[in-house]
Design an enzyme around this catalytic site. Sequence first.
Site, PDB file in Angstrom:
ATOM      1  N   LYS A  30       1.050  -1.997   0.210  1.00  0.00           N
ATOM      2  CA  LYS A  30       0.310   0.220  -0.007  1.00  0.00           C
ATOM      3  C   LYS A  30       1.444   1.516  -0.526  1.00  0.00           C
ATOM      4  O   LYS A  30       0.466   2.441  -0.773  1.00  0.00           O
ATOM      5  CB  LYS A  30      -1.059  -0.265   0.692  1.00  0.00           C
ATOM      6  N   ARG A 129      -8.561  11.810  12.437  1.00  0.00           N
ATOM      7  CA  ARG A 129      -6.896  11.992  12.671  1.00  0.00           C
ATOM      8  C   ARG A 129      -6.147  13.174  12.559  1.00  0.00           C
ATOM      9  O   ARG A 129      -7.034  14.107  11.662  1.00  0.00           O
ATOM     10  CB  ARG A 129      -6.465  11.049  11.980  1.00  0.00           C
ATOM     11  N   GLN A 175       4.645   8.956   7.694  1.00  0.00           N
ATOM     12  CA  GLN A 175       3.687   9.927   6.611  1.00  0.00           C
ATOM     13  C   GLN A 175       4.239  12.000   6.276  1.00  0.00           C
ATOM     14  O   GLN A 175       4.287  12.035   5.928  1.00  0.00           O
ATOM     15  CB  GLN A 175       2.043   9.449   7.716  1.00  0.00           C
ATOM     16  N   ASP A 325       1.733  -1.173  12.134  1.00  0.00           N
ATOM     17  CA  ASP A 325       0.412  -1.327  11.516  1.00  0.00           C
ATOM     18  C   ASP A 325       0.558  -2.886  12.097  1.00  0.00           C
ATOM     19  O   ASP A 325      -0.459  -3.450  11.962  1.00  0.00           O
ATOM     20  CB  ASP A 325      -0.038  -1.189  10.289  1.00  0.00           C
ATOM     21  N   ARG A 401      -7.510  -3.441  10.040  1.00  0.00           N
ATOM     22  CA  ARG A 401      -6.211  -4.195  10.435  1.00  0.00           C
ATOM     23  C   ARG A 401      -7.142  -4.757  11.745  1.00  0.00           C
ATOM     24  O   ARG A 401      -6.492  -5.749  11.746  1.00  0.00           O
ATOM     25  CB  ARG A 401      -5.039  -3.619  10.899  1.00  0.00           C
TER      26      ARG A 401
HETATM   27  C1  S3P Z   1       2.832   4.636   6.247  1.00  0.00           C
HETATM   28  C2  S3P Z   1       3.782   4.863   7.811  1.00  0.00           C
HETATM   29  C3  S3P Z   1       2.355   4.791   8.607  1.00  0.00           C
HETATM   30  C4  S3P Z   1       1.704   3.623   8.817  1.00  0.00           C
HETATM   31  C5  S3P Z   1       0.766   3.630   7.701  1.00  0.00           C
HETATM   32  C6  S3P Z   1       1.158   3.512   6.118  1.00  0.00           C
HETATM   33  C7  S3P Z   1       3.176   5.320   5.385  1.00  0.00           C
HETATM   34  O1  S3P Z   1       1.650   5.864   9.647  1.00  0.00           O
HETATM   35  O2  S3P Z   1       1.238   3.582   9.706  1.00  0.00           O
HETATM   36  O3  S3P Z   1      -0.389   2.587   7.598  1.00  0.00           O
HETATM   37  O4  S3P Z   1       3.078   4.622   3.829  1.00  0.00           O
HETATM   38  O5  S3P Z   1       3.937   6.499   4.975  1.00  0.00           O
HETATM   39  P1  S3P Z   1       2.348   6.922  10.375  1.00  0.00           P
HETATM   40  O6  S3P Z   1       3.650   7.236   9.694  1.00  0.00           O
HETATM   41  O7  S3P Z   1       1.371   7.881  10.631  1.00  0.00           O
HETATM   42  O8  S3P Z   1       2.661   6.083  11.720  1.00  0.00           O
END
Ligand code: S3P
Length: 444
Positions: A30, A129, A175, A325, A401
Amino acid sequence: MIPANPSVSGPRTASPVKRLAGRLPAPADKSVSHRALMFSALADGTSRISNLLESADVTATARAVAALGADVRRDGPGAWTVTGRGAWTSPAGPLDLGNAGTGVRLLMGAAARFDLEAVFTGDESLSARPMARVLDPLALMGVKSRSRDGRLPVRLTGSRALRAIDYAPPVASAQVKSAILMAGLGADGETTVREAHATRGHTETMAPLYGADMSARADGAGLVARVRGGRVLTPHDLAVPGDPSSAAFAIAAALITPDSDVTLTGVMDNPARNGLYAVLRDMGADLTLTPAGTRAGETLVDISARSGMLTGIEVAADRAPSMIDEYPILSVIAAFAEGATVMKGLAELRAKESDRLAASAAMLAANGVRIELGEDYLVVHGCGAGGVPGGGRVETRHDHRLAMSGLVMGLGAREPVSVDDAAMIATSYPGFFDDMAALGADIA
Ligand code: S3P
């Protein structure tokens, strides 16, 4: 045409099975799929993506980059062509990212460096969020935004005159890091992000493939990522590797169901993503990892899992970024182990698609597993040889999840386990039901 995602909605029940067996390709990743669409849409020219994850989160990103001015076409299963024009423009309407935190946060960063105005929205879970963690550093770069007290909807006004920043995010979040780096692609100089604990580096790995001047280096337990703004990105063709987070569900099912032997092929083996597999090994899991080449700059492995009794362990807080995750499914596996599993440093779980810490605890408690829940920790008292009672109903709280973890628990428990709604599974793993059925699971 970007297809709508058919989804399985309503309650589902997983019943105990005698064994699970088989060999399947891991579903596409993903995180890498979102980024492949975004970088391709930022580039000037045509990129081809194969094995794109066609889940609701990712198709929401595909629709958003199309609305921002890229030409996005689906040529066949997993095969997409994206033609970017080197610059994005104001979309005609709001960009609805559905349930996708990665989609909305990275897109806000990526859109920020263009002369445009865009409104970002999402579903009930995404609208609850925190977005300030991205909007605050973007504001330091010169991006104007209005939000509902740090949450969606967000109206963002981009600028072609962004300032480069040197920033240490207060939370460990790929993120946040990625949104800043995406904006930094257009800033006036070098933008630096300093992480105390390294998070997944897919943005930094992929950006140079599209000609960006971006890189990252380890810094103790942390990481320093940097990008120099100003380059026009060039198109690139890539194939998306398998998702270790999605693969975890079939692997977990094999570990907790008697006599099972399951292999997931082509799983991305990235140190910032494979914390669960290291923890499972420490718990005594019978796992074999066989090298399976590379894709999009990532190493792949085939993972085989065979069932057996595991032992509870302490999972230290510094492991969290590499398996952020995976705690819901780890908590299920821990319920089947002998002894207690203590998981620490979990405060960030409360900011996920649901409050995953409280939701995981409730899932286990509803199925007869003894737990202790703290502000940022969870202790699971494994049922060991006595078996997990099951028989409960799991509240999934719009969280894919949680839904998959609850159903996996039912395959190994003494009594069936139900989930209130399976619809969200389509956000990350639309093939979940087919894959589990192919392995011999009974989910109805
Ligand atoms: C992700 C970062 C994670 C993860 C999410 C995907 C990404 O989130 O939980 O499913 O693709 O950068 P956070 O950066 O908020 O920890």
